[in-house]
Design a protein around this motif. Structure first.
Motif, short mmCIF file in Angstrom:
data_model
loop_
_atom_site.label_atom_id
_atom_site.label_comp_id
_atom_site.label_asym_id
_atom_site.label_seq_id
_atom_site.Cartn_x
_atom_site.Cartn_y
_atom_site.Cartn_z
N PHE A 68 -0.69 -28.88 39.21
CA PHE A 68 -0.69 -28.93 37.75
C PHE A 68 0.39 -29.88 37.24
N GLY A 69 1.56 -29.84 37.88
CA GLY A 69 2.64 -30.74 37.49
C GLY A 69 2.27 -32.20 37.67
N PHE A 70 1.69 -32.52 38.83
CA PHE A 70 1.24 -33.90 39.07
C PHE A 70 0.13 -34.28 38.08
N LEU A 73 1.68 -35.17 34.72
CA LEU A 73 2.34 -36.48 34.75
C LEU A 73 1.32 -37.62 34.70
N ILE A 74 0.32 -37.54 35.57
CA ILE A 74 -0.70 -38.60 35.62
C ILE A 74 -1.53 -38.59 34.34
N GLY A 79 -3.40 -41.09 29.61
CA GLY A 79 -3.74 -40.87 28.21
C GLY A 79 -3.00 -41.82 27.29
N ALA A 80 -1.70 -42.06 27.58
CA ALA A 80 -0.93 -43.00 26.77
C ALA A 80 -1.48 -44.41 26.91
N PRO A 133 -8.86 -33.17 30.95
CA PRO A 133 -8.59 -32.68 29.58
C PRO A 133 -7.27 -33.18 29.02
N ILE A 134 -6.28 -33.39 29.88
CA ILE A 134 -4.99 -33.91 29.39
C ILE A 134 -5.15 -35.35 28.93
#
Length: 259
Positions: A68-70, A73-74, A79-80, A133-134
């Motif tokens: 989840f942490g990785f 980050l990705i 997304g940015a 989704p992120i």
């Protein structure tokens, strides 16, 4: 009684009512525990076999949180990138949608071939499950940033990075935390999928062994643990969201027309 407290009471009553109805219906229709165990039987299984279940629960939580942490980050980086450039959005978004449409259980054997059975395939599966989704929500939040604010920053000679940091990312926070609530549950799904296929530890592996021996109460005990872990993460992110993005949420009194 405040509106928030009333909603919490109703939510708790709904959950308790669900389990009470489940228990009573199983008793009334004499449902075998081989088909559907009663909640009380599942709780007894959790209590009596907790020493054996605990290491599997810890392994699943550990694996999920790393993946989840990785994924966070990705997901933020992609997304940015996609949300801050129309060209990147047009080029990368269709490929991202196509990748997310691939059943994730199909990539687990590939991860096993590359890294062997164990923790690594589970981490990677959890990661790829929660990235989409992120990425979508971060990109949407950036794309929805008001052009007027960007124009003001440009008149102040702000660089694109400064505009992204001071305007884009703060405006994206409500979208971001909404995506975390979805991504957290998907990360658990990815971990369990991998554990059922290519691991000798974890709740997924425990449930596979239990189902092969027709130990249905233990299977449901695994489901209860996964549900509790998912709800726990959801509550944590909700609390963080309320502190970080409180400016984006109307208060109950304002929504009700109060002063």
């Amino acid at each position: 009684m405040s509106e928030l407290r009333r909603r919490r009471i109703l939510s708790t009553a709904c959950i308790l009512g669900f389990f009470v109805a489940w228990e009573l219906l199983c008793l009334a229709f004499h449902v075998s525990d081989m088909v559907l165990p009663r909640p009380s039987q599942v709780l007894v299984t959790l209590w009596t076999r907790f020493p054996g279940i605990w290491p599997h629960a810890v392994q699943t939580l550990y694996t999920t949180m790393i993946g989840f942490g990785f994924g966070i980050l990705i997901g933020i980086l992609l997304g940015a990138l996609i949300g801050s450039s129309k060209l990147a959005y047009d080029v990368a978004y269709p490929m991202l949608v196509g990748f997310s449409s691939i059943p994730k259980v199909a990539v687990v054997p590939i991860f096993v071939l590359w890294f062997g059975a164990g923790t690594v395939p589970a981490i990677l599966t959890a990661m790829i499950m929660c990235i989409f989704p992120i990425v979508v929500n971060v990109a949407t939040g950036l794309a929805a940033t008001e052009p007027e604010l960007q124009d003001v920053m440009k008149t102040l000679r702000a660089t694109k990075l400064e505009i992204l940091w001071n305007i884009g990312l703060p405006r994206t926070m409500p979208y971001f935390f909404a995506s975390l609530k979805v991504a957290a549950t998907l990360a658990f799904v990815g971990t369990v999928i991998s554990e059922t296929v290519a691991s000798n530890r974890g709740i997924g592996n425990l449930m596979m062994i239990a189902s092969s021996s027709f130990d249905v109460p233990l299977v449901f005990a695994g489901l209860f643990i996964l549900a509790a872990l998912g709800v726990g993460l959801y509550i944590i992110f909700s609390l963080i969201e309320a502190r970080v993005t409180g400016w984006a949420v109307r208060s109950d009194s304002f929504a009700a027309g109060g002063g």
